[in-house]
Design an enzyme around this catalytic site. Structure first.
Site, mmCIF file in Angstrom:
data_model
loop_
_atom_site.group_PDB
_atom_site.id
_atom_site.type_symbol
_atom_site.label_atom_id
_atom_site.label_comp_id
_atom_site.label_asym_id
_atom_site.label_seq_id
_atom_site.Cartn_x
_atom_site.Cartn_y
_atom_site.Cartn_z
ATOM 1 N N ARG A 136 -7.720 -11.585 2.909
ATOM 2 C CA ARG A 136 -7.971 -12.845 2.212
ATOM 3 C C ARG A 136 -7.107 -14.013 2.683
ATOM 4 O O ARG A 136 -7.324 -15.140 2.250
ATOM 5 C CB ARG A 136 -7.768 -12.652 0.708
ATOM 6 C CG ARG A 136 -8.803 -11.744 0.067
ATOM 7 C CD ARG A 136 -8.687 -11.756 -1.441
ATOM 8 N NE ARG A 136 -9.678 -10.896 -2.075
ATOM 9 C CZ ARG A 136 -10.926 -11.248 -2.337
ATOM 10 N NH1 ARG A 136 -11.345 -12.462 -2.001
ATOM 11 N NH2 ARG A 136 -11.759 -10.407 -2.919
ATOM 12 N N ASN B 285 6.619 8.926 -0.105
ATOM 13 C CA ASN B 285 6.010 9.313 -1.381
ATOM 14 C C ASN B 285 6.432 10.714 -1.813
ATOM 15 O O ASN B 285 6.018 11.188 -2.864
ATOM 16 C CB ASN B 285 4.478 9.221 -1.311
ATOM 17 C CG ASN B 285 3.851 10.390 -0.573
ATOM 18 O OD1 ASN B 285 4.436 10.927 0.373
ATOM 19 N ND2 ASN B 285 2.664 10.796 -0.985
ATOM 20 N N LYS C 29 8.103 3.464 -3.233
ATOM 21 C CA LYS C 29 7.958 4.146 -1.949
ATOM 22 C C LYS C 29 8.898 3.617 -0.876
ATOM 23 O O LYS C 29 9.238 4.345 0.063
ATOM 24 C CB LYS C 29 6.504 4.070 -1.471
ATOM 25 C CG LYS C 29 5.542 4.862 -2.350
ATOM 26 C CD LYS C 29 4.134 4.852 -1.789
ATOM 27 C CE LYS C 29 3.183 5.647 -2.672
ATOM 28 N NZ LYS C 29 1.816 5.721 -2.102
ATOM 29 N N GLY D 107 -8.872 -4.825 2.993
ATOM 30 C CA GLY D 107 -7.630 -5.076 2.287
ATOM 31 C C GLY D 107 -6.408 -4.969 3.174
ATOM 32 O O GLY D 107 -6.489 -4.638 4.362
ATOM 33 N N ASP E 242 0.770 10.808 2.234
ATOM 34 C CA ASP E 242 -0.456 10.014 2.117
ATOM 35 C C ASP E 242 -1.223 9.993 3.438
ATOM 36 O O ASP E 242 -2.457 10.092 3.459
ATOM 37 C CB ASP E 242 -0.136 8.572 1.709
ATOM 38 C CG ASP E 242 0.273 8.444 0.257
ATOM 39 O OD1 ASP E 242 -0.181 9.274 -0.560
ATOM 40 O OD2 ASP E 242 1.044 7.523 -0.065
#
Length: 275
Positions: free
Chosen positions: A153, A89, A68, A128, A105
């Site tokens: 994270r 995309n 992409k 995320g 998207d």
């Protein structure tokens, strides 16, 4: 009979892609009998050579990971939407030979949410980081009036998401993944993580929830989506996103004013059920 017009999805790995199923269903419903849509295993190193060898029969390309961003230097022009997240995309080969890149998207996410009755929210959460999460932020820039909390994270991922927030003019706040269950108090939660990542959170879904947009479609439902639905919450799935972004691709590549959403979704559901 050789196809008069061609399109395909490129990526690596690509064998799992549902794009051929969706696009071929659209061609069949539209009576485009001389159109063909295929899939090709292409990595970043092979992309320039593949694109350079395409002839005038090619109408467009769909791009998945890891292409992409790699496709952008090979294009003549990209849309503002694609530029906002540095990801393309969709490629359309125009009649004058120019290569135009877009990102379906982001409007696909918005359309999938709108289909479920979600048009505006006061705040939201993203589970995320990475490319899909940045697209989620771009979609939220258009429908979310207030802050977006990203659960990640690492501090590096947190900095990345805050950076995208500044670029997209979204008030992004970050929190450690260990606190991810706090996201469920938001009216909209967008889960952008790989399969299995949110399974442990399924037991933390409260009795009253808003809307969950889980971008996965295989396996489906995810443990989180199933728990969310059991609590009476709205669930938008990855197939919804895939279909809506493919609808926009079909319209751009073929020039038809309205792609057959229902036929494409039915084909996708049938293909997933057969896996």
């Amino acid at each position: 009979m050789a196809a008069a017009r061609r399109a395909a999805v490129l990526g690596s790995p690509i064998a799992h892609s549902l794009s051929p199923v969706l696009h071929r269903a659209a061609y069949a419903a539209l009576g485009l009998d001389d159109w063909a849509y295929d899939r090709f295993e292409v990595d970043e190193a092979g992309l320039p050579g593949f694109v350079g060898e395409l002839d005038d029969s090619w109408a467009g390309l769909s791009l998945t990971m890891p292409l992409k961003r790699a496709i952008i230097p090979l294009l003549d022009e990209i849309s503002d939407t694609a530029a906002s997240v540095e990801a393309v995309n969709t490629v359309v080969f125009r009649e004058d030979g120019r290569r135009f890149g877009d990102n379906t998207d982001i409007p696909g996410m918005i359309a999938a949410l709108r289909e479920r009755g979600v048009e505006k929210v006061e705040s939201a959460a993203v589970l995320g980081a990475g490319a899909t999460a940045s697209s989620a932020l771009a979609a939220l820039a258009r429908i979310c009036a207030g802050p977006v909390t990203a659960y990640v994270r690492s501090e590096a991922r947190a900095e990345e998401m805050r950076g995208w927030g500044e670029r997209l003019d979204v008030d992004v706040r970050t929190a450690d993944w260990e606190r991810a269950a706090e996201a469920f108090d938001e009216p909209l939660v967008i889960a952008t993580t790989p399969a299995g990542t949110t399974n442990a959170l399924a037991n933390d879904v409260p009795d009253r929830v808003g809307t969950l947009f889980d971008v996965l479609y295989d396996p489906w439902p995810t443990a989180l989506a199933a728990a969310w639905s059991d609590r009476g919450g709205k669930v938008v799935g990855g197939l919804d996103l895939l279909v809506h972004q493919a609808v926009l691709q079909v319209e751009q590549m073929t020039g038809v004013p309205k792609a057959p959403l229902a036929a494409m979704r039915a084909a996708g559901e049938q293909a997933l059920a057969a896996r």
